[in-house]
Design an enzyme around this catalytic site. Structure first.
Site, PDB file in Angstrom:
ATOM      1  N   HIS A 160     -11.132  12.237  13.760  1.00  0.00           N
ATOM      2  CA  HIS A 160     -10.205  11.969  12.661  1.00  0.00           C
ATOM      3  C   HIS A 160     -10.668  12.687  11.390  1.00  0.00           C
ATOM      4  CE1 HIS A 160      -8.736   8.634  15.166  1.00  0.00           C
ATOM      5  NE2 HIS A 160      -7.632   8.697  14.434  1.00  0.00           N
ATOM      6  N   THR A 187      -6.282  -0.780  10.559  1.00  0.00           N
ATOM      7  CA  THR A 187      -7.308  -0.962  11.594  1.00  0.00           C
ATOM      8  C   THR A 187      -8.602  -1.466  10.959  1.00  0.00           C
ATOM      9  OG1 THR A 187      -8.020   1.335  11.382  1.00  0.00           O
ATOM     10  CG2 THR A 187      -6.334   0.858  13.029  1.00  0.00           C
ATOM     11  N   GLU A 206       0.964  -2.035  -4.623  1.00  0.00           N
ATOM     12  CA  GLU A 206      -0.350  -1.376  -4.660  1.00  0.00           C
ATOM     13  C   GLU A 206      -1.332  -2.371  -5.250  1.00  0.00           C
ATOM     14  OE1 GLU A 206      -2.413   1.095  -3.955  1.00  0.00           O
ATOM     15  OE2 GLU A 206      -1.004   1.870  -2.496  1.00  0.00           O
ATOM     16  N   LYS A 265     -11.392   8.800   6.884  1.00  0.00           N
ATOM     17  CA  LYS A 265     -11.308   7.574   7.692  1.00  0.00           C
ATOM     18  C   LYS A 265     -12.561   6.724   7.497  1.00  0.00           C
ATOM     19  CE  LYS A 265      -9.965   5.774  12.161  1.00  0.00           C
ATOM     20  NZ  LYS A 265      -9.067   4.801  11.512  1.00  0.00           N
ATOM     21  N   GLY A 294       0.832  -1.215   0.000  1.00  0.00           N
ATOM     22  CA  GLY A 294       0.000   0.000   0.000  1.00  0.00           C
ATOM     23  C   GLY A 294       0.863   1.259   0.000  1.00  0.00           C
TER      24      GLY A 294
HETATM   25  P1  NAD Z   1      -5.046   5.176   2.383  1.00  0.00           P
HETATM   26  O1  NAD Z   1      -6.354   4.826   1.785  1.00  0.00           O
HETATM   27  O2  NAD Z   1      -4.460   6.516   2.078  1.00  0.00           O
HETATM   28  O3  NAD Z   1      -3.944   4.087   1.953  1.00  0.00           O
HETATM   29  C1  NAD Z   1      -4.181   2.713   1.833  1.00  0.00           C
HETATM   30  C2  NAD Z   1      -3.415   2.238   0.622  1.00  0.00           C
HETATM   31  O4  NAD Z   1      -3.441   0.812   0.587  1.00  0.00           O
HETATM   32  C3  NAD Z   1      -4.033   2.733  -0.704  1.00  0.00           C
HETATM   33  O5  NAD Z   1      -3.019   3.321  -1.509  1.00  0.00           O
HETATM   34  C4  NAD Z   1      -4.606   1.465  -1.316  1.00  0.00           C
HETATM   35  O6  NAD Z   1      -4.589   1.478  -2.737  1.00  0.00           O
HETATM   36  C5  NAD Z   1      -3.630   0.419  -0.752  1.00  0.00           C
HETATM   37  N1  NAD Z   1      -4.163  -0.946  -0.815  1.00  0.00           N
HETATM   38  C6  NAD Z   1      -5.406  -1.400  -0.502  1.00  0.00           C
HETATM   39  N2  NAD Z   1      -5.493  -2.720  -0.731  1.00  0.00           N
HETATM   40  C7  NAD Z   1      -4.274  -3.121  -1.180  1.00  0.00           C
HETATM   41  C8  NAD Z   1      -3.734  -4.368  -1.579  1.00  0.00           C
HETATM   42  N3  NAD Z   1      -4.461  -5.480  -1.578  1.00  0.00           N
HETATM   43  N4  NAD Z   1      -2.433  -4.413  -1.974  1.00  0.00           N
HETATM   44  C9  NAD Z   1      -1.682  -3.298  -1.973  1.00  0.00           C
HETATM   45  N5  NAD Z   1      -2.138  -2.073  -1.633  1.00  0.00           N
HETATM   46  C10 NAD Z   1      -3.424  -1.996  -1.224  1.00  0.00           C
HETATM   47  O7  NAD Z   1      -5.207   4.960   3.943  1.00  0.00           O
HETATM   48  P2  NAD Z   1      -4.260   5.444   5.146  1.00  0.00           P
HETATM   49  O8  NAD Z   1      -4.778   6.727   5.709  1.00  0.00           O
HETATM   50  O9  NAD Z   1      -2.830   5.379   4.730  1.00  0.00           O
HETATM   51  O10 NAD Z   1      -4.598   4.330   6.241  1.00  0.00           O
HETATM   52  C11 NAD Z   1      -4.421   2.959   5.974  1.00  0.00           C
HETATM   53  C12 NAD Z   1      -4.759   2.153   7.207  1.00  0.00           C
HETATM   54  O11 NAD Z   1      -3.851   2.450   8.267  1.00  0.00           O
HETATM   55  C13 NAD Z   1      -6.158   2.420   7.787  1.00  0.00           C
HETATM   56  O12 NAD Z   1      -6.684   1.204   8.272  1.00  0.00           O
HETATM   57  C14 NAD Z   1      -5.883   3.362   8.959  1.00  0.00           C
HETATM   58  O13 NAD Z   1      -6.878   3.307   9.962  1.00  0.00           O
HETATM   59  C15 NAD Z   1      -4.580   2.797   9.445  1.00  0.00           C
HETATM   60  N6  NAD Z   1      -3.757   3.714  10.250  1.00  0.00           N
HETATM   61  C16 NAD Z   1      -3.163   3.173  11.344  1.00  0.00           C
HETATM   62  C17 NAD Z   1      -2.288   3.935  12.102  1.00  0.00           C
HETATM   63  C18 NAD Z   1      -1.526   3.272  13.226  1.00  0.00           C
HETATM   64  O14 NAD Z   1      -0.729   3.932  13.890  1.00  0.00           O
HETATM   65  N7  NAD Z   1      -1.726   1.981  13.458  1.00  0.00           N
HETATM   66  C19 NAD Z   1      -2.041   5.273  11.755  1.00  0.00           C
HETATM   67  C20 NAD Z   1      -2.676   5.797  10.615  1.00  0.00           C
HETATM   68  C21 NAD Z   1      -3.523   4.999   9.860  1.00  0.00           C
END
Ligand code: NAD
Length: 265
Positions: free
Chosen positions: A154, A99, A33, A158, A7
């Site tokens: 958030h 998450t 991706e 989200k 991702g």
């Molecule tokens: P986002 O939508 O910007 O990014 C997610 C990326 O994953 C996208 O580019 C999407 O195309 C890619 N993706 C989806 N399925 C895929 C697959 N099968 N193979 C490869 N890539 C794939 O989202 P974000 O804001 O970056 O958040 C992502 C996740 O992280 C959410 O679940 C968010 O709640 C979580 N998060 C956790 C924390 C933490 O500290 N644990 C902090 C921020 C965000």
């Protein structure tokens, strides 16, 4: 350590590419991706706004898991489940920041962790993980007279609610009281709810703008209120924590770990 980022075009993915590239002792070995995604084939560094790394984004996660020592996953719940299976197959360490995993997806991750070290935390920031420890202690000390509510806000993009961090804070408070969160949570309130049930842990969710992540745990009783707040103003804190977790797995045996393990809290 050779670190892969699944991702890698996402909000967190790009931040992680920058963080890994800037961390001594780490190399960005590759990134994935979704199949057909617009970032596939582009240079992973340029995509993240840094210099070209000479590594194109691919769409086959199996290839990445075969090359990497550790993979960092901030994608979607479905993808994280699949990535956990690949990590188990290749015995590659996995850091899951994603998450919103449902119970069956969480069970798949736990099963994968019997084959390889997996660190899973709804919030990878050091500050929030200290907060988790503090909330558990405060809940234990204040006791049942105090009503516990968790409020979070958030950004508008989200997709899951309450946030994984809010649920983690609720779980820490429940642990402090010696109860299971699932037995006492009130994740939403709407309409005629009746009075508050003693012992419940309530959640309130706000969404809007570009808020990176605000969490407050309220302990309210007659005559006083204790509020403990954490505010993240940059996603970099999550990326830093995730890279720290990846490095920490280097000498670990298979198992499901949290950031509290990584930080020794
Ligand atoms: P986002 O939508 O910007 O990014 C997610 C990326 O994953 C996208 O580019 C999407 O195309 C890619 N993706 C989806 N399925 C895929 C697959 N099968 N193979 C490869 N890539 C794939 O989202 P974000 O804001 O970056 O958040 C992502 C996740 O992280 C959410 O679940 C968010 O709640 C979580 N998060 C956790 C924390 C933490 O500290 N644990 C902090 C921020 C965000």
């Amino acid at each position: 350590m050779k670190i892969g980022i699944v991702g890698c075009a996402g909000r967190m993915g790009q931040m992680l590419v920058r963080e890994v590239a800037a961390t001594p002792g780490c190399t960005v070995v590759g990134g994935t991706e979704r199949v057909g995604g617009p970032a596939v084939g582009k240079d992973i560094g340029l995509l993240a706004g840094i210099e070209a790394l000479g590594v194109p984004v691919i769409d086959d996660a199996a290839v990445l898991f075969a090359e990497a020592d550790a993979v960092i996953d901030f994608t979607s719940a479905e993808a994280a489940e699949r990535h956990a299976a690949l990590a188990a197959q290749g015995q590659t360490a996995l850091i899951i920041g994603t998450t919103g995993l449902n119970p069956s997806q969480l069970a798949s991750v736990a099963a994968a962790a019997t084959h390889t070290p997996i660190v899973q935390a709804p919030n990878m920031s050091v500050g929030v993980n200290v907060l988790l420890a503090v909330v558990e202690q405060v809940a234990r000390t204040l006791g049942d007279d105090y009503d516990i509510e968790v409020v979070e806000m958030h950004h508008r993009h989200k997709v899951d609610a309450p946030s994984g961090t809010a649920l983690g804070l609720g779980r820490a408070a429940a642990a402090g009281r010696g109860v299971a969160l699932e037995d006492v949570w009130q994740k939403t309130r709407d309409g005629y709810t009746g009075p508050r049930r003693a012992g419940d842990i309530g959640f309130a969710t706000l969404r809007g703008g570009d808020v990176v992540g605000d969490h407050t745990v309220v302990f309210a009783t007659d005559g006083e209120r204790v509020e403990i707040t954490h505010k993240a103003s940059s996603r970099q804190v999550f990326a830093k924590g995730a890279v720290r977790a990846a490095l920490w797995t280097a000498d670990k045996t298979p198992g499901l770990y949290t950031m509290r393990d990584v930080l020794g809290l």
